[in-house]
Design a protein around this motif. Sequence first.
Motif, PDB file in Angstrom:
ATOM      1  N   MET A 172       0.836  -1.200   0.000  1.00  0.00           N
ATOM      2  CA  MET A 172       0.000   0.000   0.000  1.00  0.00           C
ATOM      3  C   MET A 172       0.875   1.256   0.000  1.00  0.00           C
ATOM      4  SD  MET A 172      -3.156  -1.133   2.442  1.00  0.00           S
ATOM      5  CE  MET A 172      -4.192   0.273   2.066  1.00  0.00           C
ATOM      6  N   LYS A 173       1.937   1.249   0.780  1.00  0.00           N
ATOM      7  CA  LYS A 173       2.840   2.401   0.799  1.00  0.00           C
ATOM      8  C   LYS A 173       3.507   2.614  -0.563  1.00  0.00           C
ATOM      9  CE  LYS A 173       4.115   2.756   5.663  1.00  0.00           C
ATOM     10  NZ  LYS A 173       5.220   2.648   6.643  1.00  0.00           N
ATOM     11  N   GLU A 174       3.744   1.529  -1.282  1.00  0.00           N
ATOM     12  CA  GLU A 174       4.351   1.602  -2.609  1.00  0.00           C
ATOM     13  C   GLU A 174       3.338   1.962  -3.694  1.00  0.00           C
ATOM     14  OE1 GLU A 174       7.714   1.179  -3.464  1.00  0.00           O
ATOM     15  OE2 GLU A 174       7.901   1.404  -1.299  1.00  0.00           O
ATOM     16  N   GLY A 175       2.055   2.037  -3.317  1.00  0.00           N
ATOM     17  CA  GLY A 175       1.014   2.353  -4.301  1.00  0.00           C
ATOM     18  C   GLY A 175       0.683   1.181  -5.208  1.00  0.00           C
ATOM     19  N   PHE A 196      -1.595  -1.756  -5.846  1.00  0.00           N
ATOM     20  CA  PHE A 196      -2.895  -2.295  -5.447  1.00  0.00           C
ATOM     21  C   PHE A 196      -3.216  -3.592  -6.187  1.00  0.00           C
ATOM     22  CE2 PHE A 196      -3.483   2.450  -5.240  1.00  0.00           C
ATOM     23  CZ  PHE A 196      -3.153   2.530  -3.892  1.00  0.00           C
ATOM     24  N   SER A 197      -2.226  -4.178  -6.852  1.00  0.00           N
ATOM     25  CA  SER A 197      -2.458  -5.376  -7.654  1.00  0.00           C
ATOM     26  C   SER A 197      -2.847  -6.586  -6.805  1.00  0.00           C
ATOM     27  CB  SER A 197      -1.223  -5.699  -8.500  1.00  0.00           C
ATOM     28  OG  SER A 197      -0.118  -5.987  -7.668  1.00  0.00           O
ATOM     29  N   PHE A 198      -2.549  -6.580  -5.523  1.00  0.00           N
ATOM     30  CA  PHE A 198      -2.896  -7.705  -4.662  1.00  0.00           C
ATOM     31  C   PHE A 198      -4.337  -7.636  -4.187  1.00  0.00           C
ATOM     32  CE2 PHE A 198      -1.344  -4.377  -1.960  1.00  0.00           C
ATOM     33  CZ  PHE A 198      -2.124  -4.446  -0.826  1.00  0.00           C
ATOM     34  N   PHE A 199      -5.005  -6.505  -4.380  1.00  0.00           N
ATOM     35  CA  PHE A 199      -6.418  -6.362  -4.033  1.00  0.00           C
ATOM     36  C   PHE A 199      -7.296  -6.969  -5.116  1.00  0.00           C
ATOM     37  CE2 PHE A 199      -5.101  -2.789  -1.265  1.00  0.00           C
ATOM     38  CZ  PHE A 199      -5.901  -3.028  -0.165  1.00  0.00           C
ATOM     39  N   SER A 205     -14.116   4.256  -6.427  1.00  0.00           N
ATOM     40  CA  SER A 205     -14.408   4.361  -7.853  1.00  0.00           C
ATOM     41  C   SER A 205     -13.160   3.920  -8.594  1.00  0.00           C
ATOM     42  CB  SER A 205     -14.819   5.788  -8.236  1.00  0.00           C
ATOM     43  OG  SER A 205     -13.774   6.680  -7.984  1.00  0.00           O
ATOM     44  N   GLY A 206     -13.315   2.926  -9.446  1.00  0.00           N
ATOM     45  CA  GLY A 206     -12.166   2.405 -10.167  1.00  0.00           C
ATOM     46  C   GLY A 206     -11.356   1.444  -9.326  1.00  0.00           C
ATOM     47  N   SER A 207     -10.134   1.187  -9.765  1.00  0.00           N
ATOM     48  CA  SER A 207      -9.292   0.211  -9.070  1.00  0.00           C
ATOM     49  C   SER A 207      -8.102   0.873  -8.383  1.00  0.00           C
ATOM     50  CB  SER A 207      -8.813  -0.855 -10.057  1.00  0.00           C
ATOM     51  OG  SER A 207      -8.109  -0.250 -11.108  1.00  0.00           O
ATOM     52  N   THR A 208      -8.341   2.063  -7.842  1.00  0.00           N
ATOM     53  CA  THR A 208      -7.333   2.735  -7.029  1.00  0.00           C
ATOM     54  C   THR A 208      -7.971   3.148  -5.708  1.00  0.00           C
ATOM     55  OG1 THR A 208      -7.821   4.910  -7.948  1.00  0.00           O
ATOM     56  CG2 THR A 208      -6.095   3.633  -9.040  1.00  0.00           C
ATOM     57  N   ILE A 209      -7.136   3.467  -4.766  1.00  0.00           N
ATOM     58  CA  ILE A 209      -7.600   3.897  -3.448  1.00  0.00           C
ATOM     59  C   ILE A 209      -7.173   5.346  -3.270  1.00  0.00           C
ATOM     60  CG2 ILE A 209      -7.448   3.462  -0.970  1.00  0.00           C
ATOM     61  CD1 ILE A 209      -6.658   0.537  -1.746  1.00  0.00           C
ATOM     62  N   PRO A 210      -8.119   6.241  -2.963  1.00  0.00           N
ATOM     63  CA  PRO A 210      -7.760   7.651  -2.779  1.00  0.00           C
ATOM     64  C   PRO A 210      -6.659   7.826  -1.731  1.00  0.00           C
ATOM     65  CG  PRO A 210     -10.138   7.381  -2.762  1.00  0.00           C
ATOM     66  CD  PRO A 210      -9.542   6.000  -2.747  1.00  0.00           C
ATOM     67  N   GLU A 211      -5.819   8.812  -1.938  1.00  0.00           N
ATOM     68  CA  GLU A 211      -4.656   9.034  -1.080  1.00  0.00           C
ATOM     69  C   GLU A 211      -5.024   9.185   0.394  1.00  0.00           C
ATOM     70  OE1 GLU A 211      -1.096  12.279  -0.764  1.00  0.00           O
ATOM     71  OE2 GLU A 211      -1.754  11.696  -2.778  1.00  0.00           O
ATOM     72  N   GLU A 212      -6.067   9.948   0.703  1.00  0.00           N
ATOM     73  CA  GLU A 212      -6.466  10.146   2.096  1.00  0.00           C
ATOM     74  C   GLU A 212      -6.941   8.832   2.722  1.00  0.00           C
ATOM     75  OE1 GLU A 212      -7.161  11.888   5.792  1.00  0.00           O
ATOM     76  OE2 GLU A 212      -5.890  12.468   4.117  1.00  0.00           O
ATOM     77  N   THR A 213      -7.724   8.058   1.991  1.00  0.00           N
ATOM     78  CA  THR A 213      -8.183   6.753   2.484  1.00  0.00           C
ATOM     79  C   THR A 213      -6.998   5.835   2.704  1.00  0.00           C
ATOM     80  OG1 THR A 213     -10.275   7.011   1.294  1.00  0.00           O
ATOM     81  CG2 THR A 213      -9.682   4.780   1.991  1.00  0.00           C
ATOM     82  N   LEU A 214      -6.081   5.829   1.769  1.00  0.00           N
ATOM     83  CA  LEU A 214      -4.873   5.013   1.864  1.00  0.00           C
ATOM     84  C   LEU A 214      -4.082   5.357   3.122  1.00  0.00           C
ATOM     85  CD1 LEU A 214      -3.207   2.892   0.324  1.00  0.00           C
ATOM     86  CD2 LEU A 214      -2.034   4.787  -0.797  1.00  0.00           C
ATOM     87  N   ARG A 215      -3.932   6.646   3.385  1.00  0.00           N
ATOM     88  CA  ARG A 215      -3.217   7.093   4.577  1.00  0.00           C
ATOM     89  C   ARG A 215      -3.889   6.581   5.856  1.00  0.00           C
ATOM     90  NH1 ARG A 215      -3.695  10.434   8.419  1.00  0.00           N
ATOM     91  NH2 ARG A 215      -5.563  11.460   7.661  1.00  0.00           N
ATOM     92  N   LEU A 216      -5.226   6.662   5.906  1.00  0.00           N
ATOM     93  CA  LEU A 216      -5.967   6.204   7.079  1.00  0.00           C
ATOM     94  C   LEU A 216      -5.828   4.696   7.287  1.00  0.00           C
ATOM     95  CD1 LEU A 216      -9.247   8.267   6.615  1.00  0.00           C
ATOM     96  CD2 LEU A 216      -7.491   8.643   8.348  1.00  0.00           C
ATOM     97  N   VAL A 217      -5.962   3.937   6.195  1.00  0.00           N
ATOM     98  CA  VAL A 217      -5.868   2.479   6.298  1.00  0.00           C
ATOM     99  C   VAL A 217      -4.474   2.069   6.759  1.00  0.00           C
ATOM    100  CG1 VAL A 217      -5.997   0.303   5.022  1.00  0.00           C
ATOM    101  CG2 VAL A 217      -7.689   2.104   4.584  1.00  0.00           C
ATOM    102  N   ILE A 218      -3.453   2.658   6.165  1.00  0.00           N
ATOM    103  CA  ILE A 218      -2.074   2.331   6.560  1.00  0.00           C
ATOM    104  C   ILE A 218      -1.849   2.662   8.036  1.00  0.00           C
ATOM    105  CG2 ILE A 218       0.360   2.970   6.255  1.00  0.00           C
ATOM    106  CD1 ILE A 218      -0.286   3.264   3.228  1.00  0.00           C
TER     107      ILE A 218
END
Length: 175
Positions: free
Chosen positions: A16-19, A21-24, A51-64
């Motif tokens: 996730m830190k590397e951006g 998302f292929s494992f999802f 939306s789509g196959s990416t995770i928004p940056e803010e959401t990504l930060r929260l999940v990490i």
Amino acid sequence: MSYYGDFELAEVIYFMKEGDFSFFDFISDYSDNDAVVNIKGAGTLYISNLSGSTIPEETLRLVIDVLEHWDECLKQVYGWLRFWDFKNDEWRPSKYEEWLEEWTHDDFEKIYEITEVFFGLDDWPVCDKKEYCLGPEPEKGADVFSIEVRADPLGFNLKFACEDRRMYKIIVHIL
């Protein structure tokens, strides 16, 4: 059996830190578009309403952030669940306080199974049995996550505020 891969927590954080998302798996399960992956010992991670196959940056930060503090979250989960009285079907902290001081994390993992972790899921899609509020709920629209724990015949959905990873509500339901 895992349908969505089977990764170690550290691997998920790293990718996730590397951006990457292929494992999802991007599927429609709890919302129109969920990013889903199975994490060993932490259940299935759902990041919903994408939306789509990416995770928004803010959401990504929260999940990490939550995943990096996973042990702190589990400490709160087991701190509450240790007082669940299955015989009387209620939360009874005063009854077990002394007896449970000697219990370990492993003892609780034998009773409770973490099955899912949700980010971005607005409505919990099960029939609620009881709710316990542990503190003020975050403001409407605030970022929250929940951890679903199973102990047949009950499920426990423990809700947290992302901001400080504070548990604020438990929803007990029948599986």
